[in-house]
Scaffold this motif. Structure first.
Motif, PDB file in Angstrom:
ATOM      1  N   SER B 197       1.654   0.239   3.365  1.00 41.73           N
ATOM      2  CA  SER B 197       2.783  -0.688   3.341  1.00 41.73           C
ATOM      3  C   SER B 197       2.343  -2.116   3.076  1.00 41.73           C
ATOM      4  CB  SER B 197       3.491  -0.624   4.704  1.00 41.73           C
ATOM      5  OG  SER B 197       4.445  -1.650   4.809  1.00 41.73           O
ATOM      6  N   GLY B 198       3.189  -2.860   2.389  1.00 39.14           N
ATOM      7  CA  GLY B 198       2.969  -4.299   2.278  1.00 39.14           C
ATOM      8  C   GLY B 198       3.244  -5.015   3.588  1.00 39.14           C
ATOM      9  N   GLY B 199       3.926  -4.361   4.503  1.00 37.85           N
ATOM     10  CA  GLY B 199       4.237  -4.938   5.809  1.00 37.85           C
ATOM     11  C   GLY B 199       3.006  -5.009   6.703  1.00 37.85           C
ATOM     12  N   GLY B 200       3.179  -5.617   7.863  1.00 38.09           N
ATOM     13  CA  GLY B 200       2.056  -5.854   8.764  1.00 38.09           C
ATOM     14  C   GLY B 200       1.549  -4.572   9.410  1.00 38.09           C
ATOM     15  N   GLN B 201       0.255  -4.327   9.278  1.00 37.49           N
ATOM     16  CA  GLN B 201      -0.353  -3.106   9.805  1.00 37.49           C
ATOM     17  C   GLN B 201      -0.114  -2.965  11.315  1.00 37.49           C
ATOM     18  OE1 GLN B 201      -4.692  -3.126   9.841  1.00 37.49           O
ATOM     19  NE2 GLN B 201      -4.757  -0.951   9.379  1.00 37.49           N
ATOM     20  N   GLU B 202      -0.361  -4.022  12.062  1.00 40.13           N
ATOM     21  CA  GLU B 202      -0.255  -3.914  13.525  1.00 40.13           C
ATOM     22  C   GLU B 202       1.209  -3.769  13.954  1.00 40.13           C
ATOM     23  OE1 GLU B 202      -2.731  -2.832  15.783  1.00 40.13           O
ATOM     24  OE2 GLU B 202      -3.896  -4.473  14.944  1.00 40.13           O
ATOM     25  N   PHE B 203       2.116  -4.411  13.247  1.00 39.65           N
ATOM     26  CA  PHE B 203       3.541  -4.266  13.543  1.00 39.65           C
ATOM     27  C   PHE B 203       3.952  -2.800  13.375  1.00 39.65           C
ATOM     28  CE2 PHE B 203       8.094  -4.426  12.334  1.00 39.65           C
ATOM     29  CZ  PHE B 203       8.597  -5.096  13.442  1.00 39.65           C
ATOM     30  N   ILE B 204       3.542  -2.181  12.289  1.00 44.25           N
ATOM     31  CA  ILE B 204       3.906  -0.783  12.026  1.00 44.25           C
ATOM     32  C   ILE B 204       3.283   0.144  13.077  1.00 44.25           C
ATOM     33  CG2 ILE B 204       3.830   1.097  10.325  1.00 44.25           C
ATOM     34  CD1 ILE B 204       3.588  -1.155   8.166  1.00 44.25           C
ATOM     35  N   LYS B 252      -2.573  -2.033  -2.969  1.00 53.69           N
ATOM     36  CA  LYS B 252      -2.377  -0.681  -2.405  1.00 53.69           C
ATOM     37  C   LYS B 252      -3.506   0.278  -2.782  1.00 53.69           C
ATOM     38  CE  LYS B 252       2.403  -0.910  -0.992  1.00 53.69           C
ATOM     39  NZ  LYS B 252       3.526  -0.108  -0.506  1.00 53.69           N
ATOM     40  N   PRO B 253      -3.837   0.437  -4.069  1.00 55.56           N
ATOM     41  CA  PRO B 253      -5.023   1.282  -4.337  1.00 55.56           C
ATOM     42  C   PRO B 253      -6.294   0.728  -3.701  1.00 55.56           C
ATOM     43  CG  PRO B 253      -4.130   0.332  -6.384  1.00 55.56           C
ATOM     44  CD  PRO B 253      -3.138   0.058  -5.303  1.00 55.56           C
ATOM     45  N   VAL B 254      -6.428  -0.592  -3.649  1.00 45.26           N
ATOM     46  CA  VAL B 254      -7.607  -1.179  -3.000  1.00 45.26           C
ATOM     47  C   VAL B 254      -7.633  -0.784  -1.526  1.00 45.26           C
ATOM     48  CG1 VAL B 254      -8.635  -3.374  -2.231  1.00 45.26           C
ATOM     49  CG2 VAL B 254      -7.855  -3.113  -4.608  1.00 45.26           C
ATOM     50  N   GLY B 255      -6.490  -0.895  -0.848  1.00 49.22           N
ATOM     51  CA  GLY B 255      -6.410  -0.528   0.571  1.00 49.22           C
ATOM     52  C   GLY B 255      -6.645   0.963   0.787  1.00 49.22           C
ATOM     53  N   ILE B 256      -6.118   1.769  -0.111  1.00 47.27           N
ATOM     54  CA  ILE B 256      -6.308   3.221   0.009  1.00 47.27           C
ATOM     55  C   ILE B 256      -7.797   3.556  -0.071  1.00 47.27           C
ATOM     56  CG2 ILE B 256      -5.978   5.400  -1.239  1.00 47.27           C
ATOM     57  CD1 ILE B 256      -3.087   4.347  -1.880  1.00 47.27           C
ATOM     58  N   ASN B 257      -8.501   2.950  -1.022  1.00 53.17           N
ATOM     59  CA  ASN B 257      -9.940   3.241  -1.109  1.00 53.17           C
ATOM     60  C   ASN B 257     -10.693   2.693   0.098  1.00 53.17           C
ATOM     61  OD1 ASN B 257     -12.312   4.238  -2.656  1.00 53.17           O
ATOM     62  ND2 ASN B 257     -12.887   2.104  -2.410  1.00 53.17           N
ATOM     63  N   ASP B 272       8.605  -2.098  -7.139  1.00 54.89           N
ATOM     64  CA  ASP B 272       7.510  -2.565  -8.000  1.00 54.89           C
ATOM     65  C   ASP B 272       6.193  -2.697  -7.240  1.00 54.89           C
ATOM     66  OD1 ASP B 272       9.644  -2.764  -9.731  1.00 54.89           O
ATOM     67  OD2 ASP B 272       8.951  -4.639 -10.624  1.00 54.89           O
ATOM     68  N   GLY B 273       6.270  -2.950  -5.943  1.00 51.88           N
ATOM     69  CA  GLY B 273       5.052  -3.075  -5.139  1.00 51.88           C
ATOM     70  C   GLY B 273       4.288  -1.772  -5.006  1.00 51.88           C
ATOM     71  N   ASP B 274       4.926  -0.664  -5.391  1.00 53.22           N
ATOM     72  CA  ASP B 274       4.278   0.648  -5.279  1.00 53.22           C
ATOM     73  C   ASP B 274       3.741   1.162  -6.612  1.00 53.22           C
ATOM     74  OD1 ASP B 274       5.006   0.887  -2.506  1.00 53.22           O
ATOM     75  OD2 ASP B 274       7.058   1.214  -3.207  1.00 53.22           O
ATOM     76  N   ARG B 275       3.969   0.391  -7.667  1.00 51.77           N
ATOM     77  CA  ARG B 275       3.614   0.826  -9.019  1.00 51.77           C
ATOM     78  C   ARG B 275       2.135   1.228  -9.114  1.00 51.77           C
ATOM     79  NH1 ARG B 275       5.625  -1.400 -14.245  1.00 51.77           N
ATOM     80  NH2 ARG B 275       6.831  -2.910 -13.047  1.00 51.77           N
ATOM     81  N   GLU B 276       1.243   0.353  -8.660  1.00 55.47           N
ATOM     82  CA  GLU B 276      -0.198   0.616  -8.805  1.00 55.47           C
ATOM     83  C   GLU B 276      -0.633   1.804  -7.951  1.00 55.47           C
ATOM     84  OE1 GLU B 276       1.199  -2.320  -8.329  1.00 55.47           O
ATOM     85  OE2 GLU B 276       0.526  -3.659  -9.950  1.00 55.47           O
ATOM     86  N   MET B 277      -0.006   1.989  -6.790  1.00 55.94           N
ATOM     87  CA  MET B 277      -0.345   3.149  -5.947  1.00 55.94           C
ATOM     88  C   MET B 277      -0.003   4.447  -6.678  1.00 55.94           C
ATOM     89  SD  MET B 277       0.770   4.041  -2.013  1.00 55.94           S
ATOM     90  CE  MET B 277       2.555   4.115  -2.209  1.00 55.94           C
TER      91      MET B 277
END
Lengths: 347, 347
Positions: B197-204, B252-257, B272-277
């Motif tokens: 998610s583009g949202g805050g990791q700790e919030f989620i 997103k792909p950077v975070g996934i790796n 659009d924020g999910d395009r690269e993923m």
């Protein structure tokens, strides 16, 4: 959301059923017939082995006030000097130096440019004096400018042939058999085992599953930045010559929270770089296992540390203040000399 | 290392045994008696549901050339607009604005200082014009300067009472029932389900396990820096008003790796924020599932996107170029209006 709730419960029950089987009194089976029914066979009887076994029993015994659910059973392990040999120098540094020599023909200017000149000339006196900027230049030249897939392939190929200077063995054979047994024992008891290393995350991922049974998503380490880009229309992740995260010292609890979001129940280290990870682990509620591997066996491996012959080493420094804190906080110090029956599988 | 090898094999066999049971033809059981034997009951029959089911069958069928081992079954899900409602504005933004109001008495200077002045006064016209610097100031004042534990507690307390402006429900009730079923279905078939998610990791992380059955270590998100420090001798991780990682678009792909180290087999997004993923997922070998939730149901939820009434929205933008790329690359677009029988569990 009754669907999700009931789905979760049944999944959890399934997992609990599995773990309860794994956590039954029957110990982990290791090796051949001879080793059956022996828990942690490469450990001598003593306080270190007892600490591991008592901890696992407390956490997995449903009648214990310290019982923890499988999902909270997190154990973190430093790598260099804790899971495998780190002397005379970190394996990843050997990889980087070898890589400079491989790449040198493509960079004729390196012959006249430090730190590359010293590496190509095999000038160990100059290499011993390399500072942070020298290593940054070497890492930038050897670890970046390629995709993650290319890097993993290069690291894997190197590990298949490179041998250490003392035993002339593959580096992946220089793992500590007693620690492999701890990893297996914890996993058989429902723990998730993470590497939390100051070394490079992607380098460790190149072999962690094969060598330690630790999956890529359970390798936390230092990292350089990566960039998503389309090369000939194909998406790649390019490694950049830019530090992203240093997973050492106070970076270890930061990395643990970033990647896991839970406090470990057990943490294993061997040097000052692991101090904060053990503090963070120990500050949790209930029973926690905090252990430091102490290198005091020059005959079978190396001796370095406050009482060892290499107490001023920069590779895996175990300072007097760390030893004092370990005593003060009740961390268990593992003596390689007296606690480990066997150090390597091939002994 | 025969010990480690055999230990790994038996553990793997155990897991495979479990997954093969889970992957047997009998479908996931959901809800009460009525729903038994119905796969993905909140989905209408059609190409979207078929794509999910065909994908899972191909990956889990040992006779299929596309069979993948459980450890490689990674599925990644965007959150806002993919798993729960994101309009009229991201839930985390509502949390931050509420938090400004709660903290305002301790900051009398905010009454005369933007962006806080607008928030305290409820000046929605000014808030709608907030730029990046305004939000950075708000996040810094509401998400930092406290420990991770304090932050998690504050977020959890807010989620227990705050209600959305349209349905007057808890935000955690605004999750999409069809997507909960996909999460469960994938996990029952051996997949690990990650939020990316583009949202805050700790919030989620404050609610992901309870709401989605997703553990903290499987939540990838944007994050601010944290600092390890001793407060009154006790180790804490303090949250700093400084961006560490933005997990959106090419992040997103950077975070996934970074977090997983494997390429997903399935990826779900909505903007659009999910395009690269989705590009990164689709560029892998074999069968991959790439899906986009399309908000086209103003009656039951919202309609925004190229054909919707809010096509210029900045919250969950689904651009014409994303729709063109989806068609071009064969990604499946899920119509909330026609593919989802039910949107919320409480309908």
């Amino acid at each position: 959301m009754p669907m999700a709730a009931s789905g979760r419960v049944s999944r959890r029950a399934l997992l609990l059923g599995l773990w309860s089987l794994a956590a039954m009194p029957a110990p982990v089976f290791v090796g051949g017939l001879r080793a059956q029914n022996v828990l942690l066979p490469s450990w001598n009887e003593g306080p270190a082995k007892e600490a591991v076994v008592a901890f696992v029993r407390a956490i997995t015994d449903r009648a214990s006030p310290n019982y923890m659910r499988p999902e909270d059973r997190i154990a973190t392990f430093d790598q260099d000097g804790t899971l495998w040999v780190e002397h005379p120098v970190y394996t990843q540094a050997m990889f980087a130096l070898d890589r400079v020599r491989v790449l040198a023909p493509q960079h004729p200017e390196w012959k006249h440019k430090q730190p590359f000149k010293a590496v190509i000339a095999g000038d160990y006196r100059a290499m011993a004096k390399f500072g942070e900027a020298d290593w940054a230049a070497i890492v930038g030249a050897t670890h970046a400018g390629i995709t993650i897939e290319q890097f993993l392939n290069i690291a894997r190929q190197w590990l298949e042939t490179a041998r250490d200077p003392r035993w002339k063995r593959l580096y992946t054979e220089l793992v500590y058999q007693p620690m492999l047994e701890v990893l297996e024992y914890l996993r058989a008891n429902g723990f998730q085992t993470y590497i939390v290393s100051g070394g490079g995350q992607e380098f460790i991922r190149a072999y962690a599953q094969r060598v330690y049974g630790i999956l890529p998503e359970q390798v936390i380490g230092s990292s350089i930045a990566t960039k998503y880009q389309l090369t000939d229309g194909k998406p790649v992740l390019m490694r950049l010559p830019k530090v992203f995260f240093i997973d050492d010292h106070d970076g270890k609890p930061v990395g643990i929270n970033l990647f896991i979001g839970k406090r470990p129940l057990a943490a294993f280290g061997n040097s000052d770089g692991d101090r904060e990870m053990l503090e963070w682990t120990g500050a949790g509620d209930g029973v926690r296992l905090k252990m430091l591997v102490y290198h005091d066996d020059a005959a079978r491996e190396y001796a370095y540390g406050p009482a060892g012959g290499l107490s001023d080493t920069k590779v895996g420094t175990f300072s007097r203040s760390l030893m004092a804190e370990a005593k003060d906080r009740g961390w268990t110090v593992i003596s390689m000399k007296t606690d480990w029956k066997r150090i390597f599988a091939w002994e």
